[in-house]
Design a protein around this motif. Structure first.
Motif, PDB file in Angstrom:
ATOM      1  N   THR A  28     -15.981  28.568  29.778  1.00  0.00           N
ATOM      2  CA  THR A  28     -17.385  28.096  30.226  1.00  0.00           C
ATOM      3  C   THR A  28     -17.282  26.710  30.821  1.00  0.00           C
ATOM      4  N   VAL A  29     -17.719  26.276  31.981  1.00  0.00           N
ATOM      5  CA  VAL A  29     -17.762  24.830  32.557  1.00  0.00           C
ATOM      6  C   VAL A  29     -18.811  23.961  31.566  1.00  0.00           C
ATOM      7  N   ILE A  30     -18.378  23.184  31.143  1.00  0.00           N
ATOM      8  CA  ILE A  30     -19.285  22.145  30.724  1.00  0.00           C
ATOM      9  C   ILE A  30     -19.147  20.654  31.117  1.00  0.00           C
ATOM     10  N   GLY A  31     -18.227  20.395  32.131  1.00  0.00           N
ATOM     11  CA  GLY A  31     -18.297  19.081  32.856  1.00  0.00           C
ATOM     12  C   GLY A  31     -17.464  19.518  34.160  1.00  0.00           C
ATOM     13  N   ILE A  32     -17.969  18.614  35.059  1.00  0.00           N
ATOM     14  CA  ILE A  32     -17.176  18.514  36.507  1.00  0.00           C
ATOM     15  C   ILE A  32     -17.271  17.189  36.928  1.00  0.00           C
ATOM     16  N   SER A  33     -16.035  16.789  37.352  1.00  0.00           N
ATOM     17  CA  SER A  33     -15.768  15.555  38.018  1.00  0.00           C
ATOM     18  C   SER A  33     -15.203  15.730  39.362  1.00  0.00           C
ATOM     19  N   GLU A  34     -14.791  14.705  40.101  1.00  0.00           N
ATOM     20  CA  GLU A  34     -14.193  14.729  41.286  1.00  0.00           C
ATOM     21  C   GLU A  34     -12.867  15.392  41.093  1.00  0.00           C
ATOM     22  N   THR A  35     -12.143  15.240  40.104  1.00  0.00           N
ATOM     23  CA  THR A  35     -10.536  15.749  40.009  1.00  0.00           C
ATOM     24  C   THR A  35     -10.518  16.754  39.163  1.00  0.00           C
ATOM     25  N   GLU A  36     -11.398  17.320  38.156  1.00  0.00           N
ATOM     26  CA  GLU A  36     -11.205  18.310  37.245  1.00  0.00           C
ATOM     27  C   GLU A  36     -12.558  19.125  36.753  1.00  0.00           C
ATOM     28  N   LEU A  37     -12.217  20.092  36.057  1.00  0.00           N
ATOM     29  CA  LEU A  37     -13.369  20.782  35.453  1.00  0.00           C
ATOM     30  C   LEU A  37     -12.971  20.823  34.066  1.00  0.00           C
ATOM     31  N   THR A  38     -14.077  20.520  33.165  1.00  0.00           N
ATOM     32  CA  THR A  38     -13.954  20.716  31.840  1.00  0.00           C
ATOM     33  C   THR A  38     -14.479  21.694  31.256  1.00  0.00           C
ATOM     34  N   VAL A  39     -13.940  22.503  30.412  1.00  0.00           N
ATOM     35  CA  VAL A  39     -14.379  23.728  30.023  1.00  0.00           C
ATOM     36  C   VAL A  39     -14.260  24.018  28.374  1.00  0.00           C
ATOM     37  N   ASP A  40     -15.209  24.824  28.091  1.00  0.00           N
ATOM     38  CA  ASP A  40     -15.221  25.258  26.470  1.00  0.00           C
ATOM     39  C   ASP A  40     -14.546  26.347  26.351  1.00  0.00           C
ATOM     40  N   LEU A  41     -13.538  26.308  25.473  1.00  0.00           N
ATOM     41  CA  LEU A  41     -12.515  27.273  25.056  1.00  0.00           C
ATOM     42  C   LEU A  41     -12.831  28.380  23.745  1.00  0.00           C
ATOM     43  N   ASN A  42     -13.874  27.586  23.247  1.00  0.00           N
ATOM     44  CA  ASN A  42     -14.280  28.104  21.750  1.00  0.00           C
ATOM     45  C   ASN A  42     -13.128  27.921  20.745  1.00  0.00           C
ATOM     46  N   TYR A  43     -12.478  26.663  20.880  1.00  0.00           N
ATOM     47  CA  TYR A  43     -11.268  26.307  20.504  1.00  0.00           C
ATOM     48  C   TYR A  43     -11.456  24.961  19.820  1.00  0.00           C
ATOM     49  N   TYR A  44     -10.668  24.481  19.057  1.00  0.00           N
ATOM     50  CA  TYR A  44     -10.731  23.004  18.235  1.00  0.00           C
ATOM     51  C   TYR A  44     -10.637  21.876  19.107  1.00  0.00           C
ATOM     52  N   THR A  45     -10.066  22.260  20.508  1.00  0.00           N
ATOM     53  CA  THR A  45     -10.129  21.201  21.586  1.00  0.00           C
ATOM     54  C   THR A  45     -10.621  21.800  23.063  1.00  0.00           C
ATOM     55  N   GLU A  46     -10.847  20.892  23.896  1.00  0.00           N
ATOM     56  CA  GLU A  46     -11.506  21.384  25.245  1.00  0.00           C
ATOM     57  C   GLU A  46     -10.319  21.661  26.018  1.00  0.00           C
ATOM     58  N   GLY A  47     -10.795  22.367  27.046  1.00  0.00           N
ATOM     59  CA  GLY A  47      -9.755  22.607  28.279  1.00  0.00           C
ATOM     60  C   GLY A  47     -10.042  21.880  29.456  1.00  0.00           C
ATOM     61  N   ILE A  48      -9.036  21.855  30.319  1.00  0.00           N
ATOM     62  CA  ILE A  48      -9.038  21.054  31.523  1.00  0.00           C
ATOM     63  C   ILE A  48      -8.668  21.899  32.733  1.00  0.00           C
ATOM     64  N   ILE A  49      -9.214  21.800  33.446  1.00  0.00           N
ATOM     65  CA  ILE A  49      -8.678  22.848  35.013  1.00  0.00           C
ATOM     66  C   ILE A  49      -8.545  21.530  36.279  1.00  0.00           C
ATOM     67  N   PRO A  50      -7.098  21.058  36.430  1.00  0.00           N
ATOM     68  CA  PRO A  50      -7.164  20.150  37.405  1.00  0.00           C
ATOM     69  C   PRO A  50      -7.570  20.529  38.777  1.00  0.00           C
ATOM     70  N   LEU A  51      -8.139  19.962  39.684  1.00  0.00           N
ATOM     71  CA  LEU A  51      -8.751  20.282  41.119  1.00  0.00           C
ATOM     72  C   LEU A  51      -7.655  21.064  41.758  1.00  0.00           C
ATOM     73  N   GLU A  52      -6.458  20.693  41.688  1.00  0.00           N
ATOM     74  CA  GLU A  52      -5.425  21.491  42.434  1.00  0.00           C
ATOM     75  C   GLU A  52      -5.095  22.849  41.985  1.00  0.00           C
ATOM     76  N   GLU A  53      -5.646  23.086  40.629  1.00  0.00           N
ATOM     77  CA  GLU A  53      -5.522  24.153  39.956  1.00  0.00           C
ATOM     78  C   GLU A  53      -6.886  25.209  40.193  1.00  0.00           C
ATOM     79  N   CYS A  54      -7.562  25.048  40.764  1.00  0.00           N
ATOM     80  CA  CYS A  54      -8.962  25.658  40.844  1.00  0.00           C
ATOM     81  C   CYS A  54      -8.996  26.636  42.069  1.00  0.00           C
ATOM     82  N   SER A  55      -8.396  26.293  43.220  1.00  0.00           N
ATOM     83  CA  SER A  55      -8.242  27.259  44.186  1.00  0.00           C
ATOM     84  C   SER A  55      -7.384  26.922  45.378  1.00  0.00           C
ATOM     85  N   ASP A  56      -6.863  28.096  45.970  1.00  0.00           N
ATOM     86  CA  ASP A  56      -6.022  27.835  47.223  1.00  0.00           C
ATOM     87  C   ASP A  56      -6.835  27.896  48.513  1.00  0.00           C
TER      88      ASP A  56
END
Length: 305
Positions: A28-56
């Motif tokens: 689940t997306v919980i944060g959006i910036s110019e360079t990355e998405l912050t996501v909830d993993l239902n885990y002890y830490t958060e996840g990061i999706i860098p901009l270059e890993e979002c789409s082709d």
């Protein structure tokens, strides 16, 4: 159960969870910036999706295409990054899973609004569900397209005709949809015609068996050689020529086929010679006789009608 107990159970569940590279997760997306998405993993830490890993897809916008609360699928590409976050790739998960979707779309003949982003002499390219796709020049329209560059920026309705996951080859056709639309449009035009209606048009094709007449709105009807004239002819060329404008009556509508008759209108023309035929001398009144003393009048004398 109180909210604090629910939170405790959630944390306890997360503590036993193990995330490893290659896992595909619903996050689940919980944060959006110019360079990355912050996501909830239902885990002890958060996840990061860098901009270059979002789409082709070059048209992708992290600000416009992503929203807080979105649930997306992403693949773990680094389970233990230096900053402690889990690094994920949305496009990696998408590229792995999308081909099953595309194959189903091909089977279902799903119509896509395909925006042309590039062109070359062989055809045009764009993206479907984030996958680069190609439409050959022979499949862009009803006819082969020479000037593919003119289609850049245009949106075409197209269906998938090839979805090869191994070769990462996605091919579409706009011709199929254009043909279907043309047939539908033609049928709608024909449905407005009626048997017995008189139409006019130009002869656009001649064959030994008849002539084809364009009667407007891109509709063409066939006038069989037997329906051209009341006279016997061996060839339509004896009566008409290519380019002639003629009138005809609709005598049959069979599906999309229009049957015409030119000779049917000849039967509707009054006989101009009807009042000018020669009267035999024996039935003429004598010049000296009165108008009512003709042989016919004499015969009628004494006869009660």
């Amino acid at each position: 159960m109180t909210e604090s107990m629910k939170d405790f159970e959630k944390e306890l569940e997360s503590s036993f969870k193990v995330i490893k590279e290659g896992d595909i997760l619903d996050v689940t997306v919980i944060g959006i910036s110019e360079t990355e998405l912050t996501v909830d993993l239902n885990y002890y830490t958060e996840g990061i999706i860098p901009l270059e890993e979002c789409s082709d897809d070059p048209s992708f916008s992290i600000k416009n295409d992503c929203n807080i609360g979105d649930t997306i699928r992403a693949m773990v590409i680094d389970a233990e990054s230096d900053n402690g976050a889990v690094i994920l790739s949305k496009k990696a998960a998408h590229n792995l899973l999308v081909w099953d979707e595309l194959k189903k779309d091909m089977a279902d003949r799903t119509v896509f609004a395909f925006k042309v982003t590039e062109a070359n002499p062989g055809g045009v390219t764009g993206f479907v569900k984030g996958v680069k796709a190609f439409i050959p020049a022979s499949k862009i329209g009803l006819d082969y397209v020479e000037d593919t560059e003119s289609y850049v920026g245009m949106t075409l309705n197209a269906i998938i005709i090839t979805a090869d996951a191994n070769e990462k080859r996605l091919v579409l056709s706009a011709k199929e949809i254009a043909r279907e639309n043309a047939v539908l449009e033609h049928s709608q035009k024909v449905s407005k015609l009626a048997v017995g209606e008189t139409v006019s048009g130009k002869i656009v094709r001649m064959e030994s068996y008849g002539v084809f007449i364009e009667i407007g709105e891109d509709l063409i009807g066939l006038c069989h050689i037997s329906q051209i004239t009341n006279k016997f002819i061996k060839s339509p060329k004896e009566v008409v020529k290519l380019g002639d404008t003629v009138s005809a009556k609709i005598i049959a509508l069979d599906g999309d086929r229009i049957s015409l008759s030119m000779k049917a209108l000849e039967n509707d023309i009054p006989d101009e010679e009807e009042d000018t035929y020669e009267i035999p001398d024996e039935f003429r009144a004598d010049k000296e006789e009165k108008a009512d003393e003709s042989p016919f009048a004499k015969l009628l004398k004494g006869i009660k009608l």
